[in-house]
Design an enzyme around this catalytic site. Sequence first.
Site, PDB file in Angstrom:
ATOM      1  N   HIS A 172      -6.110  -6.497  -1.105  1.00 38.07           N
ATOM      2  CA  HIS A 172      -4.997  -5.770  -0.833  1.00 38.07           C
ATOM      3  C   HIS A 172      -3.866  -6.215  -0.043  1.00 38.07           C
ATOM      4  O   HIS A 172      -2.455  -6.131  -0.242  1.00 38.07           O
ATOM      5  CB  HIS A 172      -5.549  -4.523  -0.076  1.00 38.07           C
ATOM      6  CG  HIS A 172      -4.595  -3.422  -0.096  1.00 38.07           C
ATOM      7  ND1 HIS A 172      -4.206  -2.580  -1.229  1.00 38.07           N
ATOM      8  CD2 HIS A 172      -4.115  -2.656   1.213  1.00 38.07           C
ATOM      9  CE1 HIS A 172      -3.597  -1.448  -0.680  1.00 38.07           C
ATOM     10  NE2 HIS A 172      -3.196  -1.438   0.730  1.00 38.07           N
ATOM     11  N   ASP A 192      -8.415  -6.670  -5.051  1.00 38.99           N
ATOM     12  CA  ASP A 192      -7.989  -5.053  -4.188  1.00 38.99           C
ATOM     13  C   ASP A 192      -8.869  -4.232  -4.915  1.00 38.99           C
ATOM     14  O   ASP A 192      -8.859  -4.235  -6.337  1.00 38.99           O
ATOM     15  CB  ASP A 192      -6.472  -4.938  -4.399  1.00 38.99           C
ATOM     16  CG  ASP A 192      -6.122  -3.699  -3.405  1.00 38.99           C
ATOM     17  OD1 ASP A 192      -7.197  -3.184  -2.652  1.00 38.99           O
ATOM     18  OD2 ASP A 192      -5.089  -3.294  -3.579  1.00 38.99           O
ATOM     19  N   SER A 231       0.684  -1.355   0.108  1.00 40.84           N
ATOM     20  CA  SER A 231       0.010  -0.034  -0.060  1.00 40.84           C
ATOM     21  C   SER A 231       0.907   1.207  -0.118  1.00 40.84           C
ATOM     22  O   SER A 231       1.745   1.408  -0.804  1.00 40.84           O
ATOM     23  CB  SER A 231      -0.872  -0.195   1.241  1.00 40.84           C
ATOM     24  OG  SER A 231      -1.871   0.974   1.006  1.00 40.84           O
TER      25      SER A 231
END
Length: 452
Positions: free
Chosen positions: A431, A371, A167
Amino acid sequence: MELALRRSPVPRWLLLLPLLLGLNAGAVIDWPTEEGKEVWDYVTVRKDAYMFWWLYYATNSCKNFSELPLVMWLQGGPGGSSTGFGNFEEIGPLDSDLKPRKTTWLQAASLLFVDNPVGTGFSYVNGSGAYAKDLAMVASDMMVLLKTFFSCHKEFQTVPFYIFSESYGGKMAAGIGLELYKAIQRGTIKCNFAGVALGDSWISPVDSVLSWGPYLYSMSLLEDKGLAEVSKVAEQVLNAVNKGLYREATELWGKAEMIIEQNTDGVNFYNILTKSTPTSTMESSLEFTQSHLVCLCQRHVRHLQRDALSQLMNGPIRKKLKIIPEDQSWGGQATNVFVNMEEDFMKPVISIVDELLEAGINVTVYNGQLDLIVDTMGQEAWVRKLKWPELPKFSQLKWKALYSDPKSLETSAFVKSYKNLAFYWILKAGHMVPSDQGDMALKMMRLVTQQE
């Protein structure tokens, strides 16, 4: 710069008992690795800024740790804790229930978890002026930590060193990687820097936002009217970024997320096949009655600090570590970390990835199929914008299927690789790739670190 080793040679059968009973063992103990070897400490990276790190030595039964790579893991947010979430929820030796993780990366690498930027996890600042404000400051702080670490841990200076990330951690990994390369060239840091891996990474925020509508539409999570609404606000984000209005772009990004939640009945931004908690949608409807930044932080850092993990870190783990200041708690400054990075949040770092590639640094991009917040379409979009001369040859390659279980016919991922750029498409993962597909994530790490 302060760094002192914290370790104690305790028989392994005794190591788990105090923690499982929730007791304070009295001395710093080294569980739960096979060799029982861990060290941790703080480094003063600036005045009033203290960064916490935690190292696990690799526990491969056939190889010494010196024969395996060193992986530094950087969490997202900004404000998400590597020593907490990355360690106990994704790749560390134990899960958040303190049970052994079968897919721990420790079997193939030594692991260095760093709570970064300062104020994240067990890292902390004394005074509001000490928080990092941008990527340059984040990278500068990390150079102080890495210089101290490799100076004190000379056994790792020749071991291949990789930075893996997730991320917003990927954005930081790119900037840190470039500064580390420069420091090595100058001779100020001695280490065997081998590459960066950018997992579901916030490299080009606007490319992610622009892809949200088409991605959700293709997955039957938006219809025509909803797509039009999402596309409209995405264009507003693009215009703000093009004008250099990054604070405004961050606020519009939050607005885009709210519109998506309203049109998708609360889709989970981290895995579209799971539902967000009802409170998430309720809170989003109240977003602009509070600071939009605080609300964004609650949405994007809260999932990294769920109650059970917070209780673990502020309870048994804190007792184990014994060096956390009494007036600091794990995650206590996370919101301030997020808020202080507002101006930097929507800035792209594609040019930094280009510099890494030009320097010959190995760059791996990997992304979970499910994601949304950093969907694969957005990642592919910014990769196509790279100015790397070898990109056309990379793009022309056909991808290769990968299988986490050699006995299974089920495809786990696809990969495309040319020279020092690789891209992994991880199937059935959101994610947090290691959490969703632990076996494939471990296999990918071994491939990236040239163990397979």
